[in-house]
Design an enzyme around this catalytic site. Structure first.
Site, PDB file in Angstrom:
ATOM      1  N   GLU A   1      -9.017  11.691  10.692  1.00  0.00           N
ATOM      2  CA  GLU A   1      -7.844  12.279  10.025  1.00  0.00           C
ATOM      3  C   GLU A   1      -8.241  13.330   8.988  1.00  0.00           C
ATOM      4  OE1 GLU A   1      -5.164  11.732  11.351  1.00  0.00           O
ATOM      5  OE2 GLU A   1      -5.027   9.667  12.079  1.00  0.00           O
TER       6      GLU A   1
ATOM      7  N   HIS B   1      -4.845   7.287   3.060  1.00  0.00           N
ATOM      8  CA  HIS B   1      -4.050   6.935   4.237  1.00  0.00           C
ATOM      9  C   HIS B   1      -4.261   5.464   4.548  1.00  0.00           C
ATOM     10  CE1 HIS B   1      -2.378   6.705   8.180  1.00  0.00           C
ATOM     11  NE2 HIS B   1      -3.549   6.494   8.741  1.00  0.00           N
TER      12      HIS B   1
ATOM     13  N   HIS C   1      -2.219   1.589   6.417  1.00  0.00           N
ATOM     14  CA  HIS C   1      -1.241   1.002   7.343  1.00  0.00           C
ATOM     15  C   HIS C   1      -0.551  -0.204   6.714  1.00  0.00           C
ATOM     16  CE1 HIS C   1      -4.186   2.481  10.782  1.00  0.00           C
ATOM     17  NE2 HIS C   1      -3.584   3.485  10.163  1.00  0.00           N
TER      18      HIS C   1
ATOM     19  N   GLU D   1      11.795  -0.614 -10.066  1.00  0.00           N
ATOM     20  CA  GLU D   1      10.602   0.196 -10.336  1.00  0.00           C
ATOM     21  C   GLU D   1      10.529   1.438  -9.455  1.00  0.00           C
ATOM     22  OE1 GLU D   1       8.392  -0.554 -12.899  1.00  0.00           O
ATOM     23  OE2 GLU D   1      10.165  -1.815 -13.139  1.00  0.00           O
TER      24      GLU D   1
ATOM     25  N   HIS E   1       3.279   4.253  12.033  1.00  0.00           N
ATOM     26  CA  HIS E   1       1.841   4.336  11.778  1.00  0.00           C
ATOM     27  C   HIS E   1       1.467   3.899  10.352  1.00  0.00           C
ATOM     28  CE1 HIS E   1      -2.135   6.636  12.514  1.00  0.00           C
ATOM     29  NE2 HIS E   1      -2.253   5.900  11.450  1.00  0.00           N
TER      30      HIS E   1
HETATM   31  O1  2HA Z   1      -8.952   6.045  10.683  1.00  0.00           O
HETATM   32  O2  2HA Z   1      -6.070   5.080  10.372  1.00  0.00           O
HETATM   33  O3  2HA Z   1      -4.977   7.131  11.584  1.00  0.00           O
HETATM   34  C1  2HA Z   1      -8.131   5.248  11.426  1.00  0.00           C
HETATM   35  C2  2HA Z   1      -6.734   5.629  11.198  1.00  0.00           C
HETATM   36  C3  2HA Z   1      -6.215   6.719  12.018  1.00  0.00           C
HETATM   37 ZN    ZN Z   2      -3.966   5.470  10.497  1.00  0.00          ZN
END
Ligand code: 2HA
Ligand code: ZN
Length: 269
Positions: free
Chosen positions: A116, A139, A141, A169, A210
């Site tokens: 990414e 980033h 999840h 909040e 995602h």
């Molecule tokens: O690096 O999260 O979006 C693994 C991820 C790809």
């Molecule tokens: Zn990811």
């Protein structure tokens, strides 16, 4: 030369990835972080003129030429960063051409930065234009945010409103709201361009089905922003279909007034 394993920026990467793993946000190789470093600080730990190898980035980021980043490695697990930072992390400088990364430290097993990387670097460009003190792109999840995004329309005003209505909040931590992108193929320049476009306005963008891209001036700020969105999404999901008390718009406005914040336009009545 000081020992780089004790450098504050390496410690912060280890702590953030370990916390994110333990929160259940970053399964397997999920998630990635990039952190723009100060060259003078890096030079206390490394010879910044010694390039180990060069790695093509696959896109052009001339605005970042000369900038140095510590970045999680592709295919690497957040769970493992703390026990082996030199394999799971790398320090790269964007070369003058803007299309090559010069490896200064890390990726010891011959690896490279996250898949990414384009979305990260393009997001850094957008955020630096909005805020010169910006440093971090994170980033991840986070479970409840992904779940909430799956049951809500892809509409950033509506999504922001639902978050603000669920936790007092929320408006205080992200008065600027949350951006939302539709489901796209990740790891591509296209999603990088789309994310960077959203980052001109938002510090945090949800990638549908995602996860999250969150940013900040430092690790605590980026992490705190994501953690507040995720906690709020958890409240939303735990109460979905049964909620009796949502936070009224007058209260959301009252909170914004109290903290001298300007809420994202078009969300409140
Ligand atoms: O690096 O999260 O979006 C693994 C991820 C790809
Ligand atoms: Zn990811």
């Amino acid at each position: 030369m000081k020992n780089i394993l004790n450098a504050p920026f390496v410690r912060e990467m280890c702590e953030a990835t370990a916390n994110m793993y333990r929160l259940g946000w970053d399964e397997r190789n999920g998630g990635n972080i990039s952190y723009m470093l100060d060259e003078k600080e890096v030079a206390e730990y490394l010879d910044v003129n010694k390039v180990i190898r060069t790695i093509p980035t696959g896109f052009s980021a001339e605005k970042l030429a000369g900038k140095i980043f510590i970045v999680t490695g592709t295919g690497k697990y957040f769970k493992n960063v703390e026990k082996d930072p030199e394999t799971n992390l790398g320090i790269v400088r964007i070369a003058k051409d803007g299309t090559t990364a010069e490896l200064l430290w890390g990726y010891k097993d011959g690896g490279k930065f996250t898949s990414e990387f384009p979305a990260h670097m393009m997001s850094h460009v957008s955020r630096l234009e909005a805020d010169k003190d910006h440093r971090i792109v994170m980033h991840t999840h986070p479970t409840y945010t992904i779940a909430m995004n799956a049951v809500c329309p892809i509409d950033e005003k509506d999504f922001t409103h639902k978050l603000w209505q669920s936790n007092t909040e929320a408006v205080v931590v992200f008065p600027d709201g949350v951006g939302v992108l539709p489901c796209m193929v990740c790891g591509t320049n296209e999603i990088g361009v789309a994310t960077a476009e959203k980052m001109k306005k938002f510090r945090l963008v949800v990638w549908t089905n995602h996860g999250i891209y969150g940013t900040g001036k430092n690790m605590d700020e980026a992490f705190g922003l994501i953690e507040t969105v995720e906690k709020t999404a958890q409240i939303y999901m735990l109460t979905l279909g049964r909620v009796v008390n949502v936070i009224p718009d007058e209260i959301i406005k009252g909170l914004a007034d109290l903290w001298h914040l300007t809420p994202m336009e078009g969300v409140l009545d």
